[in-house]
Design an enzyme around this catalytic site. Structure first.
Site, PDB file in Angstrom:
ATOM      1  N   THR A 375     -21.052  -1.538  -0.656  1.00  0.00           N
ATOM      2  CA  THR A 375     -19.293  -1.401  -0.515  1.00  0.00           C
ATOM      3  C   THR A 375     -18.524  -1.866   0.548  1.00  0.00           C
ATOM      4  O   THR A 375     -19.212  -2.216   1.054  1.00  0.00           O
ATOM      5  CB  THR A 375     -18.740  -0.592  -1.053  1.00  0.00           C
ATOM      6  N   THR A 393      -6.580   5.179   7.693  1.00  0.00           N
ATOM      7  CA  THR A 393      -5.462   5.934   7.127  1.00  0.00           C
ATOM      8  C   THR A 393      -5.224   7.267   7.825  1.00  0.00           C
ATOM      9  O   THR A 393      -6.146   7.834   8.410  1.00  0.00           O
ATOM     10  CB  THR A 393      -5.711   6.207   5.619  1.00  0.00           C
ATOM     11  N   ASN A 395      -3.654   9.261   5.648  1.00  0.00           N
ATOM     12  CA  ASN A 395      -3.371   9.717   4.292  1.00  0.00           C
ATOM     13  C   ASN A 395      -1.908   9.475   3.942  1.00  0.00           C
ATOM     14  O   ASN A 395      -1.475   8.348   4.032  1.00  0.00           O
ATOM     15  CB  ASN A 395      -3.800  11.166   4.056  1.00  0.00           C
ATOM     16  N   SER A 446     -12.722   9.887  -0.678  1.00  0.00           N
ATOM     17  CA  SER A 446     -11.735   8.834  -0.449  1.00  0.00           C
ATOM     18  C   SER A 446     -11.811   7.770  -1.538  1.00  0.00           C
ATOM     19  O   SER A 446     -12.820   7.670  -2.242  1.00  0.00           O
ATOM     20  CB  SER A 446     -12.016   8.185   0.906  1.00  0.00           C
ATOM     21  N   GLY A 467      -3.212   2.198  -0.647  1.00  0.00           N
ATOM     22  CA  GLY A 467      -2.485   2.645  -1.843  1.00  0.00           C
ATOM     23  C   GLY A 467      -3.213   3.707  -2.633  1.00  0.00           C
ATOM     24  O   GLY A 467      -3.222   3.658  -3.867  1.00  0.00           O
TER      25      GLY A 467
HETATM   26  O1  DON Z   1      -8.808   8.126   1.432  1.00  0.00           O
HETATM   27  C1  DON Z   1      -8.040   7.991   0.497  1.00  0.00           C
HETATM   28  O2  DON Z   1      -8.376   7.624  -0.614  1.00  0.00           O
HETATM   29  C2  DON Z   1      -6.573   8.272   0.713  1.00  0.00           C
HETATM   30  N1  DON Z   1      -6.428   9.241   1.756  1.00  0.00           N
HETATM   31  C3  DON Z   1      -5.892   6.987   1.022  1.00  0.00           C
HETATM   32  C4  DON Z   1      -4.422   7.183   1.232  1.00  0.00           C
HETATM   33  C5  DON Z   1      -3.620   5.989   0.982  1.00  0.00           C
HETATM   34  O3  DON Z   1      -4.095   4.944   0.661  1.00  0.00           O
HETATM   35  C6  DON Z   1      -2.189   6.149   1.161  1.00  0.00           C
HETATM   36  N2  DON Z   1      -1.510   5.011   0.647  1.00  0.00           N
HETATM   37  N3  DON Z   1      -0.571   5.021  -0.025  1.00  0.00           N
END
Ligand code: DON
Length: 559
Positions: A375, A393, A395, A446, A467
């Site tokens: 990955t 991120t 979040n 995630s 996203g």
């Molecule tokens: O880890 C994750 O999947 C989420 N916390 C990612 C958050 C994210 O991509 C916010 N974007 N819009």
């Protein structure tokens, strides 16, 4: 449903048209052609190019971008959050560095349940929403593994920028305004982003972050110790105790960056490396592509193809909701990414009609060992053979909205990525099972999908996206178009995107998709929801011996 669509579209940026890519400030190659960087912010990419001028390689450049984004794009990522890093080092090693947040030791399964029901406010805003940030530990490890410069060298340019300030872009101003009420609840956050009357700072005003600069300088001087064992941890522990949190300084001291084993799969003659649990990204990108390749992709009409992609996504997200979680706590069948499992799903897909009532599948856990053979996203690569993919991120916008006084650091709300209660949706509408229940020291699931692509064992592409769950869909579509259809990556990224995540059972479609295709999809039974635009991907492709960096046109058009 309305709320979920809203939360998902927070990640989506208005797009008027999908233009072909101009050379941009966001995606640059050094003048000697040896190092390329793509990020969502021209200031961050500029800093990376400065670092390269001082002798830095792709690893140094990527880390400097990560720190710079914490300054200019702190609502999306920063040292108060976590990241996954996939890196191919010049010596050929391919490593997965897990800097995901960890739940505090006092976290419990039912910590977000009030009167028998998950209270989303608790896992999204304020002290209880915060997981122990992992980015500093992971970036430090990356620096030690493959950087040419020192950690200090790659942090200080961002510290200078925080000190000096920068003009707030219209896009950032919009985010601040949309979050102002929640930011106002935390005085140190309000002091950065709001004026004296608690009004959001307007576009083009200068945002200076002296506390953040001081925190960066302290990390530059003392290393990660400052963050995990020093003043930062102590201040945070004290604030949490006084503000209803459970995080202590000991939680910081016991944070561990973990080395993981990448998910390896094959697609269209290429080898893909994806990120394993606690990300679902690597598993499901591989799973969806495995399902797609069971069909004769080249002969399908456009609407049939989109339909197939949507169906494959739906099956994969149904499995995600059931099986996926932190593999240190729950057994995740990596055979979800096995080709034989994809064959069983492909048999259930009709090209005529969408499949109703999909439940999770039962991948044969006995074939798990087969996988062993094999990955804001930051992309960086250099001609020495370093290829970096960092998805990082806090979040949702501004994370928990908490800034601990004196630090300038926006703390994440990654605890919302746990399944607070079986069947209760998180901010992105995702549901989960026990596999992703909250537990002490566990990492929330995630969708982040940093990905590296190889041809004949040589790296040819690094990519990833931002996203929420659309990250998985964006990466799948970029890979499908660039690898199977041989489109240049910028063209692959410019195609109209779709997203289907099983729950809600809706097909999200970009407005740029031709209307006749939208109608054909409706005829096949899809419940369409039109979005102006979807996501933010970054990539670098090796083309004719040259590094070609590409930043998301949807972001560029909006800024
Ligand atoms: O880890 C994750 O999947 C989420 N916390 C990612 C958050 C994210 O991509 C916010 N974007 N819009």
């Amino acid at each position: 449903m309305k709320k979920i669509v809203l939360a998902l579209s927070v990640c989506c940026i208005a797009l008027v048209a999908h233009a072909e890519f101009p050379e941009t400030d966001y995606a640059q190659v050094s003048p000697d052609g040896k190092v390329a960087v793509a990020s969502v912010n021209p200031e961050a990419t500029r800093i990376a190019m400065e670092v390269v001028k001082r002798g830095g390689n792709a690893v140094d450049a990527a880390i400097s971008v990560a720190f710079a984004l914490g300054v200019v794009d702190g609502h999306n990522s920063g040292i108060g959050g976590g990241c996954f890093i996939l890196v191919r080092l010049a010596d050929g090693r391919i490593l997965a560095l897990d800097g995901r947040e960890m739940a505090p030791a006092a976290a419990t399964r039912d910590m977000y349940i009030v009167n028998g029901k998950a209270d989303p406010e608790l896992s999204r805003t304020g002290a209880l929403a915060v997981g122990i940030p992992g980015s500093v530990a992971a970036l430090d490890k990356l620096q030690k593994l493959g950087g040419k410069l020192t950690f200090r060298d790659v942090i200080l340019p961002a510290a200078d920028l925080a000190e000096k300030g920068f003009p707030i872009s219209p896009a950032l101003a919009e985010r601040i305004a949309a979050t102002a009420d929640n930011l106002a609840k935390f005085p140190a956050s309000a002091a950065i982003y709001l004026d004296k009357n608690n009004q959001p700072l307007p576009a083009f005003s200068i945002l200076q972050q002296k506390d953040l600069a001081a925190t960066y300088r302290a990390i530059a001087k003392q290393g990660p110790r400052y963050f995990y064992h020093g003043d930062f941890a102590k201040k945070t522990g004290r604030w949490m105790a006084a503000n209803g949190g459970v995080i202590t300084d000991k939680d910081f001291a016991s944070y561990q960056m973990k080395m993981r084993k990448p998910i390896v799969s094959e697609f269209a003659g290429y080898t893909l490396y994806g990120f394993p649990p606690p990300s679902s990204g690597g598993v499901h990108v591989a799973q969806i592509l495995n399902i797609l390749e069971q069909f004769d992709l080249d002969t399908l009409a456009p609407a049939e193809r989109y339909h197939l992609i949507a169906e494959a996504m739906k099956f994969a997200f149904a499995d995600r909701a059931h099986w996926l979680g932190d593999s240190d706590f729950t057994k995740v069948p990596l055979s979800l990414a096995d080709k034989r499992y994809a064959q069983t799903i492909a048999k259930k897909i009709s090209l005529e009609k969408t499949t109703a009532d999909i439940a999770h599948g039962n991948p044969d856990v006995d074939i798990q060992h087969l996988m062993n053979k094999h990955t804001t996203h930051i992309a960086a690569a250099d001609m020495e053979g370093n290829w970096v993919a960092i998805t990082s991120t806090v979040n949702t916008s501004f994370g928990s909205k908490v800034v601990i006084p004196g630090t300038g650091v926006v703390l994440n709300n990654q605890m919302d990525d746990f399944s607070a209660q079986v069947g209760a949706a998180n901010a992105f509408g995702l549901v989960g099972s026990d596999a992703n229940a909250v537990a002490a020291k566990k990492r929330p699931l995630s969708s982040m999908s940093p990905t590296l692509v190889f041809k004949n064992n040589e790296p040819v592409m690094t990519l990833g996206a931002a996203g929420g769950p659309t990250i998985i869909s964006q990466v799948v579509q970029t890979l499908l178009y660039s690898l199977n259809d041989s489109m240049p990556v910028e063209k692959a990224m410019a195609q109209a995107r779709i997203h289907q995540q099983w729950n809600p059972n809706v097909l999200f479609v970009e407005a740029a998709m031709p209307v006749e295709i939208q109608q054909a999809l409706q005829k096949k039974g899809h419940d369409l929801k039109i979005w102006p635009s979807m996501g933010a991907s970054q990539a670098i492709q090796l083309r004719d011996g040259k590094l070609v960096p590409v930043a998301e046109p949807r972001v560029i058009l909006q800024n």
